[in-house]
Design an enzyme around this catalytic site. Structure first.
Site, PDB file in Angstrom:
ATOM      1  N   ASP A   1      -0.155   5.014   0.911  1.00 11.76           N
ATOM      2  CA  ASP A   1      -0.410   6.060   1.897  1.00 11.76           C
ATOM      3  C   ASP A   1      -0.335   5.529   3.324  1.00 11.76           C
ATOM      4  O   ASP A   1      -0.959   4.521   3.671  1.00 11.76           O
ATOM      5  CB  ASP A   1      -1.779   6.694   1.644  1.00 11.76           C
ATOM      6  CG  ASP A   1      -1.854   7.344   0.271  1.00 11.76           C
ATOM      7  OD1 ASP A   1      -0.915   8.084  -0.076  1.00 11.76           O
ATOM      8  OD2 ASP A   1      -2.827   7.098  -0.459  1.00 11.76           O
TER       9      ASP A   1
ATOM     10  N   ASP B   1       0.878  -1.160   0.000  1.00 14.36           N
ATOM     11  CA  ASP B   1       0.000   0.000   0.000  1.00 14.36           C
ATOM     12  C   ASP B   1       0.924   1.221   0.000  1.00 14.36           C
ATOM     13  O   ASP B   1       2.111   1.103   0.332  1.00 14.36           O
ATOM     14  CB  ASP B   1      -0.892  -0.037   1.241  1.00 14.36           C
ATOM     15  CG  ASP B   1      -1.795   1.178   1.343  1.00 14.36           C
ATOM     16  OD1 ASP B   1      -2.399   1.563   0.323  1.00 14.36           O
ATOM     17  OD2 ASP B   1      -1.886   1.751   2.447  1.00 14.36           O
TER      18      ASP B   1
ATOM     19  N   ASP C   1      -1.372  -0.329   6.153  1.00 16.94           N
ATOM     20  CA  ASP C   1      -1.699   0.293   7.443  1.00 16.94           C
ATOM     21  C   ASP C   1      -3.184   0.278   7.768  1.00 16.94           C
ATOM     22  O   ASP C   1      -3.565   0.573   8.898  1.00 16.94           O
ATOM     23  CB  ASP C   1      -1.258   1.764   7.421  1.00 16.94           C
ATOM     24  CG  ASP C   1      -2.168   2.598   6.510  1.00 16.94           C
ATOM     25  OD1 ASP C   1      -2.932   3.444   7.009  1.00 16.94           O
ATOM     26  OD2 ASP C   1      -2.149   2.370   5.288  1.00 16.94           O
TER      27      ASP C   1
END
Length: 217
Positions: free
Chosen positions: A9, A7, A179
């Protein structure tokens, strides 16, 4: 050799590129500051709560792109990289990417953020393969509409499966670093899910499932 998926961001970078691009537009007077900033913040809160209307958000994010030429957008993005992204590049994340490359793994990014914003960030990390939400382009200009399936929640799995078939790849030995609990659909199908600086919901799930949790900050 395995597939190592990241991922973007709040995983590879220490912030949210989509939100920060909106802040960049506001700070430089490229959009109506009060109206845009308020909407941008609300969409970000919706994302963190898990109830983001992805199509509404993407149309909001893509609309400013439709008002400018590709040449102007390229200049803007270069400024954005220097002022907003470079300060949140994470050395530990760069090292982890290089570690996978050194093992011969195929490295890619899958992000819900549109590819105009994210592809140059991927290149900063030396990652050329990226799946992101695509903005529709006609006559060399963004139209403000979404092309295809946004890479968000289960859409990440759909787009990845299409890519796997196209590339004759498999998920054997695969990794996915994220996250956000929004990425659960993809975390659950890889062989090695890894939580990176996870949000509270994802950390709780990781504890239940015995998934490793690391920090790149």
């Amino acid at each position: 050799m395995a597939l190592a998926i990241f991922d973007l961001d709040n995983t590879l970078i220490g912030g949210d590129s989509d939100f920060l691009w909106g802040e960049f537009l506001v700070q430089n007077g490229y959009v109506n500051a009060e109206h845009f900033s308020e909407q941008n913040a609300q969409f970000y809160e919706d994302y963190k709560r898990g109830n983001l209307d992805i199509m509404a958000y993407q149309r909001f994010a893509l609309k400013p792109l439709s008002k400018q030429s590709m040449q102007t957008l390229a200049v803007w993005h270069n400024q954005f990289m220097q002022t907003f992204i470079e300060p949140i590049v994470l050395p530990k994340a760069l090292a982890l990417v290089e570690e996978h490359k050194a093992k011969g793994d195929r490295v890619m990014i899958i992000t819900a953020t549109n590819t105009f914003v994210t592809r140059p960030i991927g290149m900063r990390y030396g990652i050329t393969e990226l799946l992101g939400t695509e903005g529709e382009i006609k006559n060399n200009r963004y139209t403000g509409e979404v092309a295809g399936i946004p890479t968000f929640q289960s859409g990440k799995v759909t787009r990845l499966n299409e890519w796997l078939q196209q590339e004759h790849e498999t998920l054997e030995g695969s990794y996915f670093y994220s996250d956000s609990f929004n990425d659960l659909p993809l975390l659950e199908i890889v062989d090695n899910p890894v939580v990176v600086d996870g949000d509270d919901k994802l950390l709780a799930i990781a504890k239940e499932k015995n998934w490793p949790s690391i920090s790149l900050r």
